[in-house]
Enzyme design. Structure first.
Site, PDB file in Angstrom:
ATOM      1  N   VAL A   1       0.830  -1.201   0.000  1.00 51.57           N
ATOM      2  CA  VAL A   1       0.000   0.000   0.000  1.00 51.57           C
ATOM      3  C   VAL A   1       0.871   1.260   0.000  1.00 51.57           C
ATOM      4  O   VAL A   1       0.690   2.159  -0.821  1.00 51.57           O
ATOM      5  CB  VAL A   1      -0.963  -0.012   1.213  1.00 51.57           C
ATOM      6  CG1 VAL A   1      -1.683   1.319   1.361  1.00 51.57           C
ATOM      7  CG2 VAL A   1      -1.972  -1.135   1.070  1.00 51.57           C
TER       8      VAL A   1
ATOM      9  N   ASP B   1      10.677   4.105   5.710  1.00 51.92           N
ATOM     10  CA  ASP B   1      10.568   2.715   6.166  1.00 51.92           C
ATOM     11  C   ASP B   1      11.643   2.467   7.221  1.00 51.92           C
ATOM     12  O   ASP B   1      12.774   2.951   7.087  1.00 51.92           O
ATOM     13  CB  ASP B   1      10.727   1.739   5.002  1.00 51.92           C
ATOM     14  CG  ASP B   1      10.091   0.387   5.315  1.00 51.92           C
ATOM     15  OD1 ASP B   1       9.005   0.106   4.764  1.00 51.92           O
ATOM     16  OD2 ASP B   1      10.657  -0.362   6.131  1.00 51.92           O
TER      17      ASP B   1
ATOM     18  N   THR C   1      -5.516  -0.738   6.813  1.00 50.18           N
ATOM     19  CA  THR C   1      -6.845  -1.243   7.173  1.00 50.18           C
ATOM     20  C   THR C   1      -6.901  -1.474   8.678  1.00 50.18           C
ATOM     21  O   THR C   1      -6.131  -2.277   9.208  1.00 50.18           O
ATOM     22  CB  THR C   1      -7.124  -2.562   6.427  1.00 50.18           C
ATOM     23  OG1 THR C   1      -7.029  -2.292   5.032  1.00 50.18           O
ATOM     24  CG2 THR C   1      -8.493  -3.109   6.746  1.00 50.18           C
TER      25      THR C   1
ATOM     26  N   GLU D   1      -7.495   2.394   1.859  1.00 51.01           N
ATOM     27  CA  GLU D   1      -7.025   2.067   0.515  1.00 51.01           C
ATOM     28  C   GLU D   1      -7.748   0.828   0.006  1.00 51.01           C
ATOM     29  O   GLU D   1      -7.915  -0.129   0.736  1.00 51.01           O
ATOM     30  CB  GLU D   1      -5.509   1.824   0.557  1.00 51.01           C
ATOM     31  CG  GLU D   1      -4.906   1.582  -0.791  1.00 51.01           C
ATOM     32  CD  GLU D   1      -5.413   2.568  -1.826  1.00 51.01           C
ATOM     33  OE1 GLU D   1      -5.153   3.767  -1.673  1.00 51.01           O
ATOM     34  OE2 GLU D   1      -6.093   2.140  -2.782  1.00 51.01           O
TER      35      GLU D   1
ATOM     36  N   ARG E   1      -6.165  -3.469  -5.319  1.00 48.59           N
ATOM     37  CA  ARG E   1      -6.003  -4.923  -5.419  1.00 48.59           C
ATOM     38  C   ARG E   1      -4.568  -5.206  -5.826  1.00 48.59           C
ATOM     39  O   ARG E   1      -4.026  -4.520  -6.696  1.00 48.59           O
ATOM     40  CB  ARG E   1      -6.899  -5.504  -6.519  1.00 48.59           C
ATOM     41  CG  ARG E   1      -8.373  -5.429  -6.247  1.00 48.59           C
ATOM     42  CD  ARG E   1      -9.144  -5.581  -7.545  1.00 48.59           C
ATOM     43  NE  ARG E   1      -8.763  -4.560  -8.525  1.00 48.59           N
ATOM     44  CZ  ARG E   1      -8.977  -4.635  -9.836  1.00 48.59           C
ATOM     45  NH1 ARG E   1      -9.558  -5.699 -10.346  1.00 48.59           N
ATOM     46  NH2 ARG E   1      -8.614  -3.665 -10.654  1.00 48.59           N
TER      47      ARG E   1
ATOM     48  N   CYS F   1      -5.614 -10.077   2.403  1.00 50.26           N
ATOM     49  CA  CYS F   1      -6.694  -9.169   2.828  1.00 50.26           C
ATOM     50  C   CYS F   1      -7.992  -9.863   3.223  1.00 50.26           C
ATOM     51  O   CYS F   1      -8.437  -9.730   4.360  1.00 50.26           O
ATOM     52  CB  CYS F   1      -6.977  -8.159   1.728  1.00 50.26           C
ATOM     53  SG  CYS F   1      -5.636  -6.992   1.519  1.00 50.26           S
TER      54      CYS F   1
ATOM     55  N   LYS G   1      -3.723 -15.395  -6.467  1.00 54.44           N
ATOM     56  CA  LYS G   1      -4.553 -15.023  -7.619  1.00 54.44           C
ATOM     57  C   LYS G   1      -3.598 -14.654  -8.741  1.00 54.44           C
ATOM     58  O   LYS G   1      -2.369 -14.672  -8.540  1.00 54.44           O
ATOM     59  CB  LYS G   1      -5.463 -13.847  -7.272  1.00 54.44           C
ATOM     60  CG  LYS G   1      -4.674 -12.592  -6.925  1.00 54.44           C
ATOM     61  CD  LYS G   1      -5.587 -11.402  -6.820  1.00 54.44           C
ATOM     62  CE  LYS G   1      -4.786 -10.119  -6.800  1.00 54.44           C
ATOM     63  NZ  LYS G   1      -5.616  -8.946  -6.738  1.00 54.44           N
TER      64      LYS G   1
HETATM   65  C1  UDX Z   1      -8.692  -7.304  -2.040  1.00 53.75           C
HETATM   66  C2  UDX Z   1      -9.735  -6.231  -2.453  1.00 53.75           C
HETATM   67  O1  UDX Z   1     -10.234  -6.525  -3.772  1.00 53.75           O
HETATM   68  C3  UDX Z   1      -9.121  -4.858  -2.405  1.00 53.75           C
HETATM   69  O2  UDX Z   1     -10.115  -3.868  -2.707  1.00 53.75           O
HETATM   70  C4  UDX Z   1      -8.556  -4.621  -1.002  1.00 53.75           C
HETATM   71  O3  UDX Z   1      -7.946  -3.362  -0.911  1.00 53.75           O
HETATM   72  C5  UDX Z   1      -7.563  -5.720  -0.622  1.00 53.75           C
HETATM   73  O4  UDX Z   1      -8.196  -6.988  -0.754  1.00 53.75           O
HETATM   74  P1  UDX Z   1      -6.623  -8.526  -3.191  1.00 53.75           P
HETATM   75  O5  UDX Z   1      -6.419  -9.231  -1.889  1.00 53.75           O
HETATM   76  O6  UDX Z   1      -5.455  -7.947  -3.898  1.00 53.75           O
HETATM   77  O7  UDX Z   1      -7.645  -7.297  -3.010  1.00 53.75           O
HETATM   78  O8  UDX Z   1      -7.296  -9.585  -4.168  1.00 53.75           O
HETATM   79  P2  UDX Z   1      -8.659  -9.775  -4.969  1.00 53.75           P
HETATM   80  O9  UDX Z   1      -8.438  -9.483  -6.397  1.00 53.75           O
HETATM   81  O10 UDX Z   1      -9.793  -9.082  -4.331  1.00 53.75           O
HETATM   82  O11 UDX Z   1      -8.836 -11.373  -4.819  1.00 53.75           O
HETATM   83  C6  UDX Z   1      -8.909 -11.979  -3.537  1.00 53.75           C
HETATM   84  C7  UDX Z   1      -9.118 -13.470  -3.642  1.00 53.75           C
HETATM   85  O12 UDX Z   1     -10.419 -13.789  -4.119  1.00 53.75           O
HETATM   86  C8  UDX Z   1      -8.141 -14.216  -4.555  1.00 53.75           C
HETATM   87  O13 UDX Z   1      -7.703 -15.401  -3.917  1.00 53.75           O
HETATM   88  C9  UDX Z   1      -8.978 -14.556  -5.789  1.00 53.75           C
HETATM   89  O14 UDX Z   1      -8.531 -15.710  -6.443  1.00 53.75           O
HETATM   90  C10 UDX Z   1     -10.335 -14.755  -5.161  1.00 53.75           C
HETATM   91  N1  UDX Z   1     -11.464 -14.512  -6.101  1.00 53.75           N
HETATM   92  C11 UDX Z   1     -11.678 -13.255  -6.598  1.00 53.75           C
HETATM   93  C12 UDX Z   1     -12.329 -15.548  -6.434  1.00 53.75           C
HETATM   94  O15 UDX Z   1     -12.167 -16.687  -5.973  1.00 53.75           O
HETATM   95  N2  UDX Z   1     -13.372 -15.269  -7.262  1.00 53.75           N
HETATM   96  C13 UDX Z   1     -13.620 -14.043  -7.784  1.00 53.75           C
HETATM   97  O16 UDX Z   1     -14.606 -13.878  -8.530  1.00 53.75           O
HETATM   98  C14 UDX Z   1     -12.732 -12.998  -7.436  1.00 53.75           C
END
Ligand code: UDX
Length: 429
Positions: free
Chosen positions: A11, A30, A121, A151, A154, A260, A320
């Site tokens: 972030v 940092d 967060t 924030e 993703r 997250c 992901k």
């Molecule tokens: C998330 C939020 O989207 C973001 O707004 C916040 O600030 C931090 O947390 P992030 O952790 O980077 O972001 O990943 P995200 O793209 O949201 O995916 C999270 C998880 O959900 C992944 O493991 C992904 O594979 C899974 N996912 C996502 C699904 O299983 N199905 C979906 O349709 C979407």
């Protein structure tokens, strides 16, 4: 404007860099001297598309600098952002010790009015605690304002999310810091919502929990689809065309992971408990997510019978696509579960192999996805990388002892796969 960001994790580093990109002068602080040195030399500690170029460009332009002195950062800027980790504790609550430490450090260095903005967060009411702490430790008795500015970036899309935010949430106690916050965000052309601090803090946890709920919902629907002979992707498309619902975050799979969603869900459940509400709905979101993995493993063992001494090819280790992050990755969890059953693994991930080595010591890492199936009994798809869709299916089929694929991310078309002679098992189809 002159801005300071304390903490150069995902972030902090992306926020600081994007602020510099739109013309602000940014100091990133940092406490890790090695990290600061690396960043000064143009090295980036994380993989994030587009970030490295932006860091280099803005350092060269003199708008972005790095230091390990909080005092320097506080002295040289009027707006100070806190972006330090808020890791989970064993009971699901949030460890706020880094935030508290930084609040004390800022207080000790303040000699004139400052706006202290929390970007990490945090549970609702943290802003109040930060304000109390600064007041207590600030010897000079200078004025300050605390702001909550969560924030929503993703991982993997962080630069894009920051440069083009859907909304900017600014939680304040008084109107005084609002103009400066609007000035910070003016170049991003996004709607700015001004709320009280507690509401701003809740918006973040409520949003992430809702997105996790959306994923668990479609995963539950996928069970129904399997039982009834329907296709979850078609159901999701049909649902998603209703713009009150939307198609995004309706991809069924082996569940959500990352640093997250699991953490924020546990924290939100805990926060609710602390204010006297049992958020049972979110507990069920967690249960469905855990069960989704169990069901997938059952699918594998039902077909392969025993996993002991089986050789499995795994595509995907990151939590992901578009990231090298393996923290709380369902893919890693799946690998560890199969290893425990006695399987041997050949694994591939486009970006996350280096980080996975530490958590998967006894597997074979394969550089080319088209070599991963060599000598294996089945292929498992564990992460939704787009490039896996280009897997050489013919070559992989020939490399396997039997053409079996377990697709935990629904990347391939079931009919097509059957036509090509695969025994193909996916989610909710
Ligand atoms: C998330 C939020 O989207 C973001 O707004 C916040 O600030 C931090 O947390 P992030 O952790 O980077 O972001 O990943 P995200 O793209 O949201 O995916 C999270 C998880 O959900 C992944 O493991 C992904 O594979 C899974 N996912 C996502 C699904 O299983 N199905 C979906 O349709 C979407």
């Amino acid at each position: 404007m002159k801005l300071t960001i304390i903490g150069t994790g995902y972030v902090g580093l992306v926020t600081g860099t994007c602020f510099a990109e739109v013309g602000h002068h940014v100091i990133c602080v940092d406490s890790d001297a090695n990290k600061v040195e690396m960043l000064r030399r143009g090295g980036i500690p994380i993989y994030e598309p587009g970030l490295e170029e932006l860091v280099k460009k803005n350092v060269a332009a003199g708008r972005l600098s790095f230091t390990n002195s909080t005092a320097e950062g506080v002295e040289k800027s009027d707006v100070i952002f806190i972006a330090v980790p808020t890791p989970p504790q064993p009971d699901g609550s949030v460890d706020l010790s880094y935030i508290e430490r930084v609040a004390r450090d800022i207080a000790g260095a303040m000699t004139s009015y400052k706006i202290v903005v929390d970007k990490s967060t945090v549970p609702v009411k943290t802003g109040e605690k930060v304000a109390e702490t600064i007041k207590r430790y600030c010897k000079a008795q200078v004025e300050f304002d605390v702001v909550s500015n969560p924030e929503f970036l993703r991982e993997g899309f962080a630069v894009d999310d920051l440069m083009k935010p859907d909304r900017v949430v600014v939680g304040v106690r008084s109107p005084r810091p609002v103009a400066a916050m609007k000035q910070v965000y003016e170049p991003f052309n996004a709607p700015i919502i001004v709320t009280d601090i507690n509401s701003a803090e809740l918006i973040k946890h409520a949003s992430n929990s809702f997105l996790a709920l959306k994923i668990s919902y479609i995963n539950a629907v996928s069970i129904l689809c399997e039982a009834a002979g329907a296709n979850v992707q078609e159901v999701a498309t049909g649902m998603g065309l209703d713009d009150r619902i939307g198609r995004r975050f309706l991809n069924a799979g082996i569940g959500f992971g990352g640093s997250c969603f699991p953490k924020d869900l546990s924290a939100f459940i805990k926060i609710s408990e602390q204010v006297g509400y049992d958020f049972r709905l979110l507990k069920e979101v967690q249960n469905i997510n855990a069960e989704q993995m169990e069901r997938f493993i059952k699918k594998i063992t039902e077909t392969l019978w025993v996993l002991k001494d089986k050789k499995i090819a795994v595509l995907g280790l990151a939590f992901k696509q578009n990231t090298d992050d393996v923290r709380s990755s369902p893919a890693i969890d799946l690998c560890q579960r199969m290893l425990k059953e006695g399987a041997t693994l050949r694994v591939h991930d486009p970006k996350a192999m280096d980080k996975a080595r530490a958590v998967l010591p006894n597997v074979t890492f394969v550089d080319d996805m088209n070599d991963v199936a060599q000598g294996c009994d089945a292929i498992v798809v564990a992460t939704e990388w787009d490039e896996f869709k280009k897997l050489d299916l013919e070559r992989s089929r020939e490399a396997l002892s039997a053409p079996i694929m377990f697709d935990g991310r629904n990347l391939f078309d079931p009919q097509e796969m059957e036509k090509l002679g695969w025994i193909y098992k996916s989610i909710g189809r």
